[in-house]
Design a protein around this motif. Structure first.
Motif, short mmCIF file in Angstrom:
data_model
loop_
_atom_site.label_atom_id
_atom_site.label_comp_id
_atom_site.label_asym_id
_atom_site.label_seq_id
_atom_site.Cartn_x
_atom_site.Cartn_y
_atom_site.Cartn_z
N UNK A 141 -9.08 -4.76 -2.10
CA UNK A 141 -9.24 -6.17 -2.43
C UNK A 141 -7.84 -6.68 -2.76
N UNK A 142 -7.31 -7.52 -1.89
CA UNK A 142 -5.92 -7.96 -1.97
C UNK A 142 -5.89 -9.42 -2.41
N UNK A 192 0.07 -10.32 -3.97
CA UNK A 192 0.31 -10.28 -5.42
C UNK A 192 -0.19 -8.97 -6.01
N UNK A 193 -1.36 -8.53 -5.55
CA UNK A 193 -1.96 -7.32 -6.08
C UNK A 193 -2.93 -6.75 -5.05
N UNK A 194 -3.12 -5.45 -5.09
CA UNK A 194 -4.10 -4.81 -4.20
C UNK A 194 -4.88 -3.79 -5.01
N UNK A 231 -1.44 0.70 -2.18
CA UNK A 231 -2.24 -0.30 -1.47
C UNK A 231 -1.49 -1.62 -1.35
N UNK A 232 -0.74 -1.99 -2.39
CA UNK A 232 0.05 -3.23 -2.33
C UNK A 232 1.15 -3.11 -1.28
N UNK A 233 1.80 -1.98 -1.23
CA UNK A 233 2.85 -1.77 -0.22
C UNK A 233 2.26 -1.85 1.18
N UNK A 234 1.12 -1.20 1.38
CA UNK A 234 0.49 -1.22 2.71
C UNK A 234 0.05 -2.63 3.10
N UNK A 248 1.34 -5.44 2.02
CA UNK A 248 2.55 -6.25 2.26
C UNK A 248 3.12 -5.98 3.64
N UNK A 249 3.07 -4.74 4.09
CA UNK A 249 3.57 -4.40 5.42
C UNK A 249 2.73 -5.02 6.53
N UNK A 250 1.42 -5.17 6.28
CA UNK A 250 0.52 -5.75 7.30
C UNK A 250 0.66 -7.25 7.40
N UNK A 251 1.27 -7.87 6.41
CA UNK A 251 1.37 -9.32 6.37
C UNK A 251 2.18 -9.88 7.48
#
Length: 157
Positions: free
Chosen positions: A82-83, A92-94, A149-152, A154-157
């Motif tokens: 849930x991002x 912001x958060x995952x 999860x936040x890093x992943x 952010x990379x998909x964005x």
């Protein structure tokens, strides 16, 4: 609400005004922040990507002039991250999937125009959701999973 949970997103054009605004989309992905049915469809995809068995059990409705209020319980099982997003559309958060069930109360406020939803706000019990899904209090392991999860995301964005 049932359309949002069911995945029948083509039906949104029948209930959402072309200029509709979701005032709750500030923490949602950027494609949820536009106007009209496409924004509400993006919100539905966002919710359904994190929660399987997503459902809204409607308890009460009330209407006055162009205002409609729905008191309901949203439930589901968290199967994906849930991002949430900041005001600039960045991650912001995952919250990684926990596999847990949740059921939380919501009150949705909609302003109608031409018989269609034109504006939407909500009051949600986010703390109960976080507690039921065991997002809080976070364990050290869950904090590490959140960072990953936040890093992943952010990379998909």
């Amino acid at each position: 609400m049932k359309i949002m949970a069911s995945g029948e997103l083509t039906e949104l054009h029948e209930v959402i005004h072309p200029d509709a605004v979701n005032r709750e989309a500030t923490a949602e992905p950027p494609d949820c922040r536009v106007q009209g049915p496409a924004a509400f469809a993006a919100t539905a995809r966002w919710l359904r990507s994190a929660f399987a068995e997503l459902a809204f059990d409607i308890h009460e409705t009330a209407a006055s002039d162009d205002l409609v209020v729905v008191h309901c319980t949203m439930s589901g099982r968290q199967v994906g991250p849930f991002v949430t997003y900041d005001e600039h559309g960045r991650v912001a958060q995952a919250f990684p999937a926990t596999g847990r069930q949740m059921a939380v109360t919501h009150t949705h406020w909609t302003r109608m125009r031409d018989g269609l939803v034109f504006e939407h706000w909500a009051n949600r019990d986010d703390m109960s959701q976080a507690l039921q899904l065991r997002w809080v209090p976070p364990t050290p392991l869950y904090l590490c999973r959140m960072a990953l999860a936040k890093r992943q995301a952010s990379r998909r964005q």
